[in-house]
Scaffold this motif. Sequence first.
Motif, PDB file in Angstrom:
ATOM      1  N   THR A 142       0.827  -1.212   0.000  1.00  0.00           N
ATOM      2  CA  THR A 142       0.000   0.000   0.000  1.00  0.00           C
ATOM      3  C   THR A 142       0.857   1.257   0.000  1.00  0.00           C
ATOM      4  O   THR A 142       0.662   2.167  -0.813  1.00  0.00           O
ATOM      5  CB  THR A 142      -0.933   0.020   1.220  1.00  0.00           C
ATOM      6  OG1 THR A 142      -1.764  -1.136   1.201  1.00  0.00           O
ATOM      7  CG2 THR A 142      -1.809   1.256   1.210  1.00  0.00           C
ATOM      8  N   ALA A 167       1.159   3.925  -3.108  1.00  0.00           N
ATOM      9  CA  ALA A 167       0.711   5.310  -2.943  1.00  0.00           C
ATOM     10  C   ALA A 167       1.848   6.280  -3.218  1.00  0.00           C
ATOM     11  O   ALA A 167       1.666   7.297  -3.914  1.00  0.00           O
ATOM     12  CB  ALA A 167       0.165   5.512  -1.533  1.00  0.00           C
ATOM     13  N   ILE A 169       0.321   9.589   5.245  1.00  0.00           N
ATOM     14  CA  ILE A 169      -0.409   8.368   4.901  1.00  0.00           C
ATOM     15  C   ILE A 169       0.031   7.255   5.847  1.00  0.00           C
ATOM     16  O   ILE A 169       1.229   7.000   5.997  1.00  0.00           O
ATOM     17  CB  ILE A 169      -0.137   7.946   3.446  1.00  0.00           C
ATOM     18  CG1 ILE A 169      -0.783   8.932   2.470  1.00  0.00           C
ATOM     19  CG2 ILE A 169      -0.628   6.526   3.187  1.00  0.00           C
ATOM     20  CD1 ILE A 169      -0.409   8.681   1.021  1.00  0.00           C
ATOM     21  N   VAL A 216     -10.232   3.014   3.098  1.00  0.00           N
ATOM     22  CA  VAL A 216      -9.370   3.848   2.265  1.00  0.00           C
ATOM     23  C   VAL A 216      -9.881   5.274   2.366  1.00  0.00           C
ATOM     24  O   VAL A 216     -11.041   5.544   2.011  1.00  0.00           O
ATOM     25  CB  VAL A 216      -9.384   3.404   0.782  1.00  0.00           C
ATOM     26  CG1 VAL A 216      -8.492   4.322  -0.058  1.00  0.00           C
ATOM     27  CG2 VAL A 216      -8.943   1.952   0.636  1.00  0.00           C
ATOM     28  N   GLY A 217      -9.054   6.193   2.867  1.00  0.00           N
ATOM     29  CA  GLY A 217      -9.510   7.571   2.905  1.00  0.00           C
ATOM     30  C   GLY A 217      -8.905   8.390   4.014  1.00  0.00           C
ATOM     31  O   GLY A 217      -7.898   8.015   4.631  1.00  0.00           O
ATOM     32  N   TYR A 223      -4.264  10.360   6.484  1.00  0.00           N
ATOM     33  CA  TYR A 223      -4.970   9.412   5.622  1.00  0.00           C
ATOM     34  C   TYR A 223      -4.514   7.984   5.949  1.00  0.00           C
ATOM     35  O   TYR A 223      -3.445   7.775   6.522  1.00  0.00           O
ATOM     36  CB  TYR A 223      -4.682   9.700   4.148  1.00  0.00           C
ATOM     37  CG  TYR A 223      -5.098  11.068   3.677  1.00  0.00           C
ATOM     38  CD1 TYR A 223      -6.290  11.254   2.988  1.00  0.00           C
ATOM     39  CD2 TYR A 223      -4.291  12.178   3.919  1.00  0.00           C
ATOM     40  CE1 TYR A 223      -6.669  12.519   2.537  1.00  0.00           C
ATOM     41  CE2 TYR A 223      -4.666  13.448   3.486  1.00  0.00           C
ATOM     42  CZ  TYR A 223      -5.855  13.605   2.796  1.00  0.00           C
ATOM     43  OH  TYR A 223      -6.226  14.857   2.361  1.00  0.00           O
ATOM     44  N   ALA A 250      -4.918   3.649   4.358  1.00  0.00           N
ATOM     45  CA  ALA A 250      -5.497   2.566   3.560  1.00  0.00           C
ATOM     46  C   ALA A 250      -5.001   1.276   4.196  1.00  0.00           C
ATOM     47  O   ALA A 250      -3.790   1.049   4.269  1.00  0.00           O
ATOM     48  CB  ALA A 250      -5.083   2.659   2.097  1.00  0.00           C
ATOM     49  N   ALA A 261      -5.946   0.318  -3.749  1.00  0.00           N
ATOM     50  CA  ALA A 261      -6.036   1.169  -2.569  1.00  0.00           C
ATOM     51  C   ALA A 261      -4.942   2.227  -2.546  1.00  0.00           C
ATOM     52  O   ALA A 261      -5.200   3.401  -2.238  1.00  0.00           O
ATOM     53  CB  ALA A 261      -5.975   0.315  -1.307  1.00  0.00           C
ATOM     54  N   LEU A 273      -5.758   6.208  -2.773  1.00  0.00           N
ATOM     55  CA  LEU A 273      -5.384   7.101  -1.685  1.00  0.00           C
ATOM     56  C   LEU A 273      -4.482   8.219  -2.190  1.00  0.00           C
ATOM     57  O   LEU A 273      -4.611   9.375  -1.760  1.00  0.00           O
ATOM     58  CB  LEU A 273      -4.683   6.305  -0.585  1.00  0.00           C
ATOM     59  CG  LEU A 273      -4.554   7.008   0.761  1.00  0.00           C
ATOM     60  CD1 LEU A 273      -5.917   7.388   1.306  1.00  0.00           C
ATOM     61  CD2 LEU A 273      -3.822   6.128   1.750  1.00  0.00           C
ATOM     62  N   MET A 290      -6.622  10.885  -3.579  1.00  0.00           N
ATOM     63  CA  MET A 290      -7.287  11.680  -2.548  1.00  0.00           C
ATOM     64  C   MET A 290      -6.318  12.670  -1.911  1.00  0.00           C
ATOM     65  O   MET A 290      -6.652  13.840  -1.683  1.00  0.00           O
ATOM     66  CB  MET A 290      -7.891  10.762  -1.490  1.00  0.00           C
ATOM     67  CG  MET A 290      -8.999   9.859  -2.003  1.00  0.00           C
ATOM     68  SD  MET A 290      -9.766   8.902  -0.680  1.00  0.00           S
ATOM     69  CE  MET A 290     -10.665  10.180   0.191  1.00  0.00           C
ATOM     70  N   VAL A 291      -5.109  12.213  -1.600  1.00  0.00           N
ATOM     71  CA  VAL A 291      -4.108  13.081  -0.987  1.00  0.00           C
ATOM     72  C   VAL A 291      -3.762  14.246  -1.909  1.00  0.00           C
ATOM     73  O   VAL A 291      -3.580  15.386  -1.470  1.00  0.00           O
ATOM     74  CB  VAL A 291      -2.851  12.273  -0.624  1.00  0.00           C
ATOM     75  CG1 VAL A 291      -1.711  13.187  -0.189  1.00  0.00           C
ATOM     76  CG2 VAL A 291      -3.170  11.257   0.476  1.00  0.00           C
ATOM     77  N   ARG A 347     -15.335   3.879   2.164  1.00  0.00           N
ATOM     78  CA  ARG A 347     -15.184   5.227   2.716  1.00  0.00           C
ATOM     79  C   ARG A 347     -15.960   5.490   4.000  1.00  0.00           C
ATOM     80  O   ARG A 347     -15.899   6.605   4.530  1.00  0.00           O
ATOM     81  CB  ARG A 347     -15.574   6.257   1.665  1.00  0.00           C
ATOM     82  CG  ARG A 347     -17.019   6.235   1.222  1.00  0.00           C
ATOM     83  CD  ARG A 347     -17.305   7.361   0.232  1.00  0.00           C
ATOM     84  NE  ARG A 347     -18.713   7.508  -0.060  1.00  0.00           N
ATOM     85  CZ  ARG A 347     -19.305   7.054  -1.156  1.00  0.00           C
ATOM     86  NH1 ARG A 347     -18.584   6.428  -2.071  1.00  0.00           N
ATOM     87  NH2 ARG A 347     -20.596   7.238  -1.338  1.00  0.00           N
TER      88      ARG A 347
END
Length: 447
Positions: free
Chosen positions: A50, A54, A248, A370-371, A379, A381, A395, A399, A402-403, A417
């Motif tokens: 993850t 990300a 994260i 995830v969020g 954040y 995940a 995921a 993420l 979103m970031v 979510r």
Amino acid sequence: MTRLYHDSLYDRNTAIGSYWEASAPPLDRATPPLAADASCEVAVIGAGYTGLTAALSLVEEEGADVAVVEAGTPGWGASGRNGGFCCLGGAKLDYGAMVKRYGLAETRRFFQIQIESVDLVTGFCADKGIDADLTGSGEIILAHKPGRLAGLRAEQAQFRDLFGLDCPLLDRQALAARGLAAADFHGGLLIPPGVGLHPLKYLRGLARAAIDAGVKVYGQSPVTAVERRAGGFVLVTPQGLLKARKVIIATNGYSEEASLPALSGRLLPVLSNILVTRPLSPAEQAEQGWTDTTMCADSRRLLHYFRLLPDGRFLFGGRGAVSGSAAAAQRGLRRLRRDFEHHFPAWTGVETEYSWRGLVCLTQPLVPFVGALEEEGLYAALAYHGNGVSFTAYAGRALAGMVAGRQGAADLPAVLRAPLPRFPLAFLRKAYLAGAYGVYGLKDALG
């Protein structure tokens, strides 16, 4: 409570002792400890699937300045010690219950991203030239009792009616014809998407790609505190501080609640054990009637998962103990070995060459998260319920979006979510687990 299990499970200076460690080429990129104060736009805690996905997505797609801090070495946690099942999964919640909770449309969105996740992993390996020993096609769920065939038929209808996915139901003769003959399995449901892979080869390929893209990866740098400061956060490690605007968390079942209070009481790590045999000769495989590399799991609630590896070794996994102590680990391994010999009696004398254990991660609603967490700029995940090899590919990318502000929570399925709730009386999580094991074990035995 900072750790649910025995401290030995969190000792990052001890080798895992896995077959994956013994057979994967080393990561030929430096991951030094964070030895002085540093800063970045986005800090990622955890260098598993993850976190690295990300980080790589943020660098490649946004040009962001990203640093990853890892308590051990990249892949030391679940990403480097799982069974290599790259298939559908991520949640333990039944799809019927999921439809009732989140609605049919959102459940279908969640299912579709599981399929996309498998393609993301195989596509990434192809694009980056990662030889992750991809094998087999799909996963077969095997009925360990005759009565479980009805459940597989219901699951087959569910896949067809809810998602339009055709999943053939195979009888014992069809399984044997495929080279999947074992004792006390009475049929199986073939779920087409998925491949087996070498988890650590995939992880190290992912780490190599991230570092080459410009991600700074600091190994042996456990985060002991996450502090809110003006303009962002400061991650405290033994030898240095890392300042970041956003953070994260990608620590999954190895999350330490003392240093990550935003997750306190919200996760349930669960132990899983794996053994791997010596290579089986073609004659030995033929004697048992198991010659196919398709991923398999049984229909137990406390399931076993197993597959023939490309070099002829056999991997067999199942649940671990509740305490996490070394003595409990040995008892768990003996139980796992008995179960292995029960289903594969022709291999009773075949030696176990590798065995290890690790933590998978559950949530109270039995779905991944995830969020954004409750604190702005933070954040996460995590929580793939023992099946994150493929799902982390989605995921981590989601993420990152979103970031970066490219997408909002509404762009994700509702399944992912919902706020991450605390377990009621969270200090009793291990007691809940022990009770569930007792109930599930009885149901599995009765069929």
